[in-house]
Design a protein around this motif. Structure first.
Motif, PDB file in Angstrom:
ATOM      1  N   ARG A  13       0.814  -1.208   0.000  1.00 51.76           N
ATOM      2  CA  ARG A  13       0.000   0.000   0.000  1.00 51.76           C
ATOM      3  C   ARG A  13       0.851   1.262   0.000  1.00 51.76           C
ATOM      4  NH1 ARG A  13      -4.921   1.022   4.314  1.00 51.76           N
ATOM      5  NH2 ARG A  13      -6.027   2.608   3.109  1.00 51.76           N
ATOM      6  N   ARG A  14       2.068   1.176   0.529  1.00 52.82           N
ATOM      7  CA  ARG A  14       2.941   2.343   0.589  1.00 52.82           C
ATOM      8  C   ARG A  14       3.346   2.816  -0.798  1.00 52.82           C
ATOM      9  NH1 ARG A  14       7.770   0.127   3.942  1.00 52.82           N
ATOM     10  NH2 ARG A  14       7.394  -1.526   2.405  1.00 52.82           N
ATOM     11  N   MET A  15       3.238   1.953  -1.812  1.00 50.55           N
ATOM     12  CA  MET A  15       3.639   2.317  -3.169  1.00 50.55           C
ATOM     13  C   MET A  15       2.456   2.758  -4.025  1.00 50.55           C
ATOM     14  SD  MET A  15       6.550  -0.592  -3.823  1.00 50.55           S
ATOM     15  CE  MET A  15       7.176   0.126  -5.335  1.00 50.55           C
ATOM     16  N   SER A  16       1.261   2.782  -3.441  1.00 49.42           N
ATOM     17  CA  SER A  16       0.086   3.290  -4.148  1.00 49.42           C
ATOM     18  C   SER A  16      -0.426   4.515  -3.405  1.00 49.42           C
ATOM     19  CB  SER A  16      -1.002   2.212  -4.204  1.00 49.42           C
ATOM     20  OG  SER A  16      -1.677   2.135  -2.956  1.00 49.42           O
ATOM     21  N   PHE A  17      -1.494   5.100  -3.909  1.00 48.45           N
ATOM     22  CA  PHE A  17      -2.101   6.252  -3.252  1.00 48.45           C
ATOM     23  C   PHE A  17      -3.500   5.914  -2.766  1.00 48.45           C
ATOM     24  CE2 PHE A  17       1.275   8.009  -5.787  1.00 48.45           C
ATOM     25  CZ  PHE A  17       1.795   9.013  -4.978  1.00 48.45           C
ATOM     26  N   ASP A  18      -3.750   4.613  -2.541  1.00 44.62           N
ATOM     27  CA  ASP A  18      -5.067   4.174  -2.092  1.00 44.62           C
ATOM     28  C   ASP A  18      -5.423   4.718  -0.714  1.00 44.62           C
ATOM     29  OD1 ASP A  18      -5.282   2.786  -4.426  1.00 44.62           O
ATOM     30  OD2 ASP A  18      -4.902   0.815  -3.557  1.00 44.62           O
ATOM     31  N   ASP A  19      -4.407   5.017   0.098  1.00 45.01           N
ATOM     32  CA  ASP A  19      -4.677   5.485   1.456  1.00 45.01           C
ATOM     33  C   ASP A  19      -4.839   7.005   1.522  1.00 45.01           C
ATOM     34  OD1 ASP A  19      -2.040   5.841   0.773  1.00 45.01           O
ATOM     35  OD2 ASP A  19      -1.253   5.459   2.780  1.00 45.01           O
ATOM     36  N   VAL A  20      -4.713   7.688   0.392  1.00 44.65           N
ATOM     37  CA  VAL A  20      -4.954   9.140   0.343  1.00 44.65           C
ATOM     38  C   VAL A  20      -6.414   9.336  -0.038  1.00 44.65           C
ATOM     39  CG1 VAL A  20      -4.303  11.324  -0.718  1.00 44.65           C
ATOM     40  CG2 VAL A  20      -2.563   9.568  -0.323  1.00 44.65           C
TER      41      VAL A  20
END
Length: 230
Positions: A13-20
């Motif tokens: 998840r750290r390499m995507s922006f799904d948590d933004v």
């Protein structure tokens, strides 16, 4: 099968922006991807940006393109001020994001960004990218680089939507130059700010800053300092 946010064959998840979750922040990521992709002739988007730039090679290549505009700017201006003499030298395109070569790439890019006069407080830490500790800090730096490139005559459509730009410009007015770099990095036309009244038990200036950003941007449950490091 999507390869989004892959690291070692597993979803990271750290390499995507799904948590933004805030769409206005994602707009800025999209603008950055479009601009960088156009300059580099690469297909960049939210799903692959961090993966593509993690070893530092592609951002050094970006610096090479920007340096061409910097050189033209220096030749056309009587007093352009201190600017980089050359782009990062001897960087490696083919290396692992965890390798020493990747760290050297990132350090070369950051040295060049400082010479471009990107403010120190806008510069991400190497491990923000190499160890995926702060992808939005990386985005913030690249947006500031894009703004400096635009100042040197390069086309860069990276102005923020008015509400984001106004948030940081309002903080600059209230608390002084601490937030000047962020306001300038986002640019955009300044409009009248919404008045926000907040009563705090603590008189800590930073808590006032944090709550004002959260109030203006209405970020869902995520402190603003985790998205843009002052």
């Amino acid at each position: 099968m999507s390869r989004r946010g892959k690291a070692g064959g597993k979803y990271d998840r750290r390499m995507s922006f799904d948590d933004v979750k805030d769409e206005r922040m994602l707009v800025m990521v999209d603008k950055l991807c479009i601009w960088m992709g156009g300059v580099l002739e690469e297909k960049l988007n939210r799903e692959n940006l961090i993966t593509q730039i993690r070893n530092g090679g592609l951002i050094c290549k970006l610096a090479e393109h920007i340096q061409e505009s910097v050189d033209d700017f220096k030749n056309s201006e009587e007093d352009p001020g201190p600017l980089p003499k050359h782009a990062p030298q001897g960087f490696k395109m083919e290396c692992s994001g965890r390798s020493m070569e990747a760290r050297e790439n990132v350090m070369k890019f950051l040295t060049w960004a400082r010479e471009l006069r990107v403010p120190e407080s806008s510069i991400f830490l190497p491990d923000d990218l190499l160890k995926l500790k702060g992808k939005m800090n990386v985005v913030n730096t690249l947006l500031a680089v894009a703004r400096r490139a635009k100042d040197c005559g390069m086309t860069a459509d990276i102005d923020a939507p008015p509400k984001i730009a106004n948030a940081f410009k309002g903080l600059e007015e209230k608390f002084g130059k601490k937030f000047e770099h962020t306001a300038n990095a986002f640019g955009g036309e300044k409009k009248e700010l919404k008045t926000v009244t907040t009563k705090l038990k603590s008189s800590s200036a930073w808590k006032i800053v944090q709550q004002k950003i959260d109030s203006i941007l209405q970020l869902p449950g995520k402190p603003a300092y985790e998205i843009f490091r002052a």
